[in-house]
Design a protein around this motif. Structure first.
Motif, mmCIF file in Angstrom:
data_model
loop_
_atom_site.group_PDB
_atom_site.id
_atom_site.type_symbol
_atom_site.label_atom_id
_atom_site.label_comp_id
_atom_site.label_asym_id
_atom_site.label_seq_id
_atom_site.Cartn_x
_atom_site.Cartn_y
_atom_site.Cartn_z
ATOM 1 N N LEU A 186 -24.114 25.710 100.187
ATOM 2 C CA LEU A 186 -23.774 25.796 101.600
ATOM 3 C C LEU A 186 -24.810 25.115 102.485
ATOM 4 C CD1 LEU A 186 -21.815 26.944 103.688
ATOM 5 C CD2 LEU A 186 -23.140 29.052 103.682
ATOM 6 N N TRP A 187 -26.122 25.485 102.295
ATOM 7 C CA TRP A 187 -27.153 24.961 103.189
ATOM 8 C C TRP A 187 -27.459 23.491 102.915
ATOM 9 C CZ3 TRP A 187 -29.178 26.160 107.645
ATOM 10 C CH2 TRP A 187 -30.388 25.581 108.032
ATOM 11 N N ASN A 188 -27.864 23.192 101.666
ATOM 12 C CA ASN A 188 -28.233 21.816 101.333
ATOM 13 C C ASN A 188 -27.028 20.888 101.229
ATOM 14 O OD1 ASN A 188 -30.917 22.579 101.240
ATOM 15 N ND2 ASN A 188 -30.878 22.982 99.035
ATOM 16 N N GLY A 189 -25.875 21.444 100.895
ATOM 17 C CA GLY A 189 -24.715 20.575 100.690
ATOM 18 C C GLY A 189 -23.839 20.400 101.905
ATOM 19 N N PRO A 193 -26.574 18.151 105.758
ATOM 20 C CA PRO A 193 -26.001 16.815 106.016
ATOM 21 C C PRO A 193 -25.311 16.707 107.368
ATOM 22 C CG PRO A 193 -25.535 17.493 103.772
ATOM 23 C CD PRO A 193 -26.126 18.678 104.457
ATOM 24 N N ILE A 194 -24.566 17.736 107.767
ATOM 25 C CA ILE A 194 -23.907 17.680 109.076
ATOM 26 C C ILE A 194 -24.949 17.622 110.191
ATOM 27 C CG2 ILE A 194 -22.467 18.992 110.664
ATOM 28 C CD1 ILE A 194 -20.925 20.010 108.257
ATOM 29 N N GLN A 225 -28.993 38.720 87.840
ATOM 30 C CA GLN A 225 -27.672 38.081 87.833
ATOM 31 C C GLN A 225 -27.192 37.687 89.226
ATOM 32 O OE1 GLN A 225 -24.911 40.591 85.764
ATOM 33 N NE2 GLN A 225 -26.155 40.704 83.900
ATOM 34 N N LEU A 226 -27.269 38.600 90.184
ATOM 35 C CA LEU A 226 -26.672 38.324 91.483
ATOM 36 C C LEU A 226 -27.546 37.430 92.348
ATOM 37 C CD1 LEU A 226 -24.241 38.934 93.263
ATOM 38 C CD2 LEU A 226 -25.452 40.932 94.138
ATOM 39 N N ALA A 227 -28.872 37.612 92.306
ATOM 40 C CA ALA A 227 -29.746 36.822 93.173
ATOM 41 C C ALA A 227 -29.697 35.326 92.846
ATOM 42 C CB ALA A 227 -31.179 37.348 93.082
ATOM 43 N N PRO A 228 -29.750 34.910 91.562
ATOM 44 C CA PRO A 228 -29.629 33.461 91.296
ATOM 45 C C PRO A 228 -28.300 32.873 91.773
ATOM 46 C CG PRO A 228 -30.525 34.594 89.403
ATOM 47 C CD PRO A 228 -30.069 35.645 90.341
ATOM 48 N N TRP A 229 -27.214 33.637 91.557
ATOM 49 C CA TRP A 229 -25.913 33.121 91.994
ATOM 50 C C TRP A 229 -25.837 32.993 93.506
ATOM 51 C CZ3 TRP A 229 -21.777 35.224 94.811
ATOM 52 C CH2 TRP A 229 -20.599 34.465 94.769
ATOM 53 N N LEU A 230 -26.379 33.988 94.232
ATOM 54 C CA LEU A 230 -26.405 33.897 95.690
ATOM 55 C C LEU A 230 -27.285 32.751 96.168
ATOM 56 C CD1 LEU A 230 -26.635 37.664 96.712
ATOM 57 C CD2 LEU A 230 -24.670 36.147 96.961
ATOM 58 N N HIS A 231 -28.425 32.523 95.492
ATOM 59 C CA HIS A 231 -29.293 31.402 95.860
ATOM 60 C C HIS A 231 -28.572 30.085 95.642
ATOM 61 C CE1 HIS A 231 -32.478 28.376 95.262
ATOM 62 N NE2 HIS A 231 -33.128 29.084 96.182
ATOM 63 N N TRP A 232 -27.877 29.959 94.521
ATOM 64 C CA TRP A 232 -27.134 28.727 94.254
ATOM 65 C C TRP A 232 -26.021 28.527 95.270
ATOM 66 C CZ3 TRP A 232 -21.924 28.307 92.959
ATOM 67 C CH2 TRP A 232 -21.494 27.017 92.618
ATOM 68 N N LEU A 233 -25.304 29.597 95.625
ATOM 69 C CA LEU A 233 -24.181 29.471 96.541
ATOM 70 C C LEU A 233 -24.645 29.191 97.970
ATOM 71 C CD1 LEU A 233 -21.138 29.736 97.095
ATOM 72 C CD2 LEU A 233 -21.508 32.188 97.432
#
Length: 286
Positions: A135-138, A142-143, A122-130
């Motif tokens: 944060l990283w890809n979004g 880009p910056i 539960q927690l690892a997928p959510w942390l990967h998505w966040l």
């Protein structure tokens, strides 16, 4: 009268070049790497490392002469001295260890397993998505690619060209040469190190009785000399203290008295020179 006539002889028919008379075509020679089919090429032979029996002998001599002689006896002596103090608390330590092994460790292992499963599911997928996706890809990438990457690319492109053209090939050649040298020299180095270790142990065993004998003969004289040096040092220190009390302390005391007298006199002169301020009396004409 006999007349010789030349009879016309027909030419022999052409011989057909069949497979029996025609030479077989030769197969093209394929280049072979040097060292495989060349009978004169020398195959490099690897020297064998030192035999395991030599290593076991060296380890056994090290354990016998170093570990068992100098490391184990102090530890055993310390354990024997500490045993009377640790003996009363041994039952409590044993009970605590048994309770921890039978009650605490299984429950902690179960809890950690359940927590790990919950984290991975539960927690690892959510942390990967966040962190990665949002944060990283979004945000960060880009910056970076819009602001910082063009400047870095423009300033570092010439240096990267020289790096990849000159530095990387040289480093690879140097690393390959160093690795080949290491492979060739390592067996010889191990052999000489093993021999040096054995020679050092032999020299130590040979010199140990002589050194101990010399130490036993010299120790009384050294103790006497050290005692005399200590007595001489104490005598010199006492004489120096007497000389200090006789010649140095009076001058220091006199200087301190003069300094205190000058401070007192300066304070008295300041108190006499500074007059107290008189209040102004308001006189009115009547």
């Amino acid at each position: 009268m006999v007349v010789n006539r030349k009879l016309s002889v027909s030419a022999a028919p052409p011989v057909s070049r069949t497979s029996s008379t025609q030479p077989a075509p030769r197969a093209p020679k394929t280049p072979t790497p040097s060292g495989f089919n060349d009978s004169k090429s020398k195959v490099p032979t690897k020297t064998k490392p030192p035999a395991p029996r030599q290593r076991r002998k060296s380890l056994h001599s090290y354990r016998t002469h170093i570990i068992n002689s100098y490391v184990v006896p102090p530890i055993e002596t310390l354990y024997q001295h500490a045993e009377p103090y640790t003996e009363p608390i041994k039952p409590y330590v044993t009970a605590t260890t048994d309770f921890t092994r039978t009650h605490v460790i299984p429950r902690a292992a179960t809890f950690l397993e359940v927590a790990g499963n919950q984290y991975r599911s539960q927690l690892a997928p959510w942390l990967h998505w966040l962190i990665i996706e949002q944060l990283w890809n979004g945000v960060v990438k880009p910056i970076y690619f819009d602001t910082l990457h063009p400047h870095l690319e423009r300033h570092t492109r010439p240096h990267r060209f020289y790096y990849h053209k000159f530095l990387v090939p040289g480093a690879r050649k140097g690393a390959a040469h160093a690795h080949a040298t290491y492979i060739r020299a390592m067996p010889h180095a191990q052999h000489y190190l093993a021999r040096a270790q054995e020679n050092a142990f032999g020299a130590y065993e040979t010199a140990r009785p002589h050194v101990l004998g010399v130490y036993q003969r010299v120790r009384p004289h050294v103790v006497v000399i050290l005692n005399q040096v200590q007595m001489q040092a104490l005598g010199l220190a006492s004489k120096a203290s007497k000389v200090r009390r006789e010649f140095v302390d009076p001058h220091v005391r006199r200087m301190l008295e003069k300094a205190s007298e000058s401070q007192v006199s300066s304070s008295q002169t300041e108190s006499t020179t500074v007059a107290p301020a008189q209040p102004a009396s308001d006189t009115t004409a009547t």
